[in-house]
Design an enzyme around this catalytic site. Structure first.
Site, PDB file in Angstrom:
ATOM      1  N   CYS A 126       1.632   8.030   8.973  1.00 17.41           N
ATOM      2  CA  CYS A 126       0.684   8.988  10.365  1.00 17.41           C
ATOM      3  C   CYS A 126       0.773  10.147   8.820  1.00 17.41           C
ATOM      4  O   CYS A 126       2.081  10.087   9.213  1.00 17.41           O
ATOM      5  CB  CYS A 126       1.113   9.072  11.274  1.00 17.41           C
ATOM      6  SG  CYS A 126       0.209  10.840  11.806  1.00 17.41           S
TER       7      CYS A 126
ATOM      8  N   ASN B 119       4.957  -4.361  -7.281  1.00 18.47           N
ATOM      9  CA  ASN B 119       4.019  -4.588  -6.626  1.00 18.47           C
ATOM     10  C   ASN B 119       4.248  -3.924  -4.995  1.00 18.47           C
ATOM     11  O   ASN B 119       5.186  -3.858  -4.776  1.00 18.47           O
ATOM     12  CB  ASN B 119       4.113  -5.903  -6.943  1.00 18.47           C
ATOM     13  CG  ASN B 119       4.008  -6.557  -8.247  1.00 18.47           C
ATOM     14  OD1 ASN B 119       3.445  -6.462  -8.676  1.00 18.47           O
ATOM     15  ND2 ASN B 119       4.979  -7.890  -8.438  1.00 18.47           N
TER      16      ASN B 119
ATOM     17  N   HIS C  64       6.135   1.289  -5.641  1.00 23.11           N
ATOM     18  CA  HIS C  64       4.686   1.649  -5.157  1.00 23.11           C
ATOM     19  C   HIS C  64       4.571   1.147  -4.031  1.00 23.11           C
ATOM     20  O   HIS C  64       3.479   1.143  -4.115  1.00 23.11           O
ATOM     21  CB  HIS C  64       3.646   1.166  -6.506  1.00 23.11           C
ATOM     22  CG  HIS C  64       3.661   1.719  -7.787  1.00 23.11           C
ATOM     23  ND1 HIS C  64       3.690  -0.038  -8.897  1.00 23.11           N
ATOM     24  CD2 HIS C  64       4.385   2.543  -8.609  1.00 23.11           C
ATOM     25  CE1 HIS C  64       3.300   0.818 -10.031  1.00 23.11           C
ATOM     26  NE2 HIS C  64       4.370   2.378  -9.958  1.00 23.11           N
TER      27      HIS C  64
ATOM     28  N   ALA D   1       6.641 -16.650 -14.901  1.00 19.56           N
ATOM     29  CA  ALA D   1       7.425 -16.080 -13.357  1.00 19.56           C
ATOM     30  C   ALA D   1       7.432 -17.928 -12.507  1.00 19.56           C
ATOM     31  O   ALA D   1       8.864 -18.227 -12.957  1.00 19.56           O
ATOM     32  CB  ALA D   1       7.137 -15.637 -12.602  1.00 19.56           C
TER      33      ALA D   1
ATOM     34  N   SER E 196       4.275  -5.503 -18.857  1.00 21.20           N
ATOM     35  CA  SER E 196       4.192  -5.670 -20.374  1.00 21.20           C
ATOM     36  C   SER E 196       4.993  -4.467 -20.486  1.00 21.20           C
ATOM     37  O   SER E 196       5.424  -3.788 -21.863  1.00 21.20           O
ATOM     38  CB  SER E 196       2.410  -4.903 -21.023  1.00 21.20           C
ATOM     39  OG  SER E 196       2.882  -3.128 -19.886  1.00 21.20           O
TER      40      SER E 196
ATOM     41  N   GLU F  86       2.928 -14.297 -22.268  1.00 22.64           N
ATOM     42  CA  GLU F  86       2.159 -13.941 -23.531  1.00 22.64           C
ATOM     43  C   GLU F  86       3.281 -12.695 -24.097  1.00 22.64           C
ATOM     44  O   GLU F  86       3.727 -12.271 -23.904  1.00 22.64           O
ATOM     45  CB  GLU F  86       0.741 -12.875 -23.683  1.00 22.64           C
ATOM     46  CG  GLU F  86      -0.109 -14.445 -23.786  1.00 22.64           C
ATOM     47  CD  GLU F  86      -0.619 -14.962 -24.342  1.00 22.64           C
ATOM     48  OE1 GLU F  86      -0.287 -14.988 -25.385  1.00 22.64           O
ATOM     49  OE2 GLU F  86      -1.247 -16.030 -23.801  1.00 22.64           O
TER      50      GLU F  86
ATOM     51  N   CYS G 153      -2.604   6.992  14.178  1.00 23.96           N
ATOM     52  CA  CYS G 153      -1.312   7.059  15.276  1.00 23.96           C
ATOM     53  C   CYS G 153      -1.213   7.657  16.547  1.00 23.96           C
ATOM     54  O   CYS G 153      -2.677   7.884  16.689  1.00 23.96           O
ATOM     55  CB  CYS G 153      -0.964   8.193  14.320  1.00 23.96           C
ATOM     56  SG  CYS G 153       0.985   8.306  14.788  1.00 23.96           S
TER      57      CYS G 153
ATOM     58  N   TYR H  64      -7.636  -0.782   1.451  1.00 25.16           N
ATOM     59  CA  TYR H  64      -6.790  -1.483   1.666  1.00 25.16           C
ATOM     60  C   TYR H  64      -6.374  -2.167   2.211  1.00 25.16           C
ATOM     61  O   TYR H  64      -6.000  -3.077   2.163  1.00 25.16           O
ATOM     62  CB  TYR H  64      -5.407   0.356   1.423  1.00 25.16           C
ATOM     63  CG  TYR H  64      -5.544   0.527   0.496  1.00 25.16           C
ATOM     64  CD1 TYR H  64      -4.761   0.302  -0.553  1.00 25.16           C
ATOM     65  CD2 TYR H  64      -6.391   1.786   0.327  1.00 25.16           C
ATOM     66  CE1 TYR H  64      -4.545   1.020  -1.641  1.00 25.16           C
ATOM     67  CE2 TYR H  64      -6.100   2.259  -1.323  1.00 25.16           C
ATOM     68  CZ  TYR H  64      -4.885   2.257  -2.119  1.00 25.16           C
ATOM     69  OH  TYR H  64      -4.910   2.206  -3.300  1.00 25.16           O
TER      70      TYR H  64
HETATM   71 ZN   LIG Z   1       1.761  10.289  14.065  1.00 32.50          ZN
END
Ligand SMILES: [Zn+2]
Length: 251
Positions: free
Chosen positions: A131, A106, A123, A235, A193, A219, A152, A67
């Protein structure tokens, strides 16, 4: 591309607009989809090994590194003309005292980078890390973390504040998004979609509540069947035209 007169009128007279964006608008800024990002060293993994609470429990180092690398890609990406157009529309609507809500699936934070002030992130955001022990969250706009998982101040492990497979969507965000879909009279579906939860539910909620549906996609998608207007295109090409129409009303 011609914008139908009826849609022009709706954009200039409709007091309540809700917009929902998906991966398509981010791809135009070079953000790969989740699966497309699984390349190089990451190609050997299954999404379940990178994006589930179980994976984080088993191997927090691997999951947070994955990530964090994606966070870097999002931080170096630039919002495109589509993102900027939606920020302009938000200003135009708010200036004339009308209602405009932006919902996104997004996690890259590009709508905020483009200047949108109020974004419902269904999301979560890859820029925000929290934390797992004390729940404290903050934005991370700097370089890669030095160690994985990042820690943290309380000593707990930190994770990206995104929704993983098998997790619930943030309740407050879903509630606001549902309310916005119920109460709008124009609903724009952009770069998605619209067939997967929660996008499908929101679109359907708006439709049933009587909103006109506009789809912006290169599309046709299964959602096109629900659309009152399908505007084919990226877009970044279509939204600036809609923003310009919206702003013209102010003059
Ligand atoms: Zn913490």
């Amino acid at each position: 591309m011609n914008i139908p007169d009826e849609l022009i009128q709706a954009l200039q007279q409709t007091a309540r607009v809700t917009v929902m964006t998906g991966a398509g608008i981010s791809q135009e800024s070079g953000i790969p989809t989740f699966r497309d990002a699984m390349e190089g060293l990451w190609a050997k993994y299954d999404p379940a090994e990178l994006a589930t609470p179980e994976a984080f429990e088993r191997d927090p180092e691997r999951v947070t590194r994955w990530y964090d690398e994606r966070r870097m890609k999002c931080l170096s990406a630039r919002p495109n003309a589509g993102h900027h157009a939606l920020a302009r529309m938000e200003s135009a609507f708010q200036d004339r005292g009308d209602y405009f809500v932006l919902i996104t699936q997004n996690i890259d934070g590009l709508h905020r980078s483009a200047g949108s002030r109020d974004v419902i992130e269904l999301h979560g955001s890859i820029r925000r890390w929290r934390c797992v022990a004390c729940n404290r969250a903050r934005d991370e706009d700097g370089g890669l973390f030095e160690t994985y998982p990042p820690r943290c101040e309380c000593g707990g492990m930190r994770r990206p504040d995104v929704v993983w497979f098998g997790e619930f969507l943030p309740e407050a965000a879903v509630r606001r998004a549902t309310a916005a879909s119920l109460s709008c009279n124009l609903f724009l579906s952009v770069g998605t979609s619209g067939v997967v939860y929660p996008a499908a539910d929101l679109l359907n909620t708006a439709k049933v509540a009587g909103a006109k549906i506009v789809e912006v996609n290169p599309e046709p998608t299964p959602a096109s069947a629900f659309a009152d207007w399908m505007l084919p295109g990226r877009a970044g090409d279509v939204l600036p035209k809609l923003a310009e129409i919206t702003e013209r009303k102010r003059m």
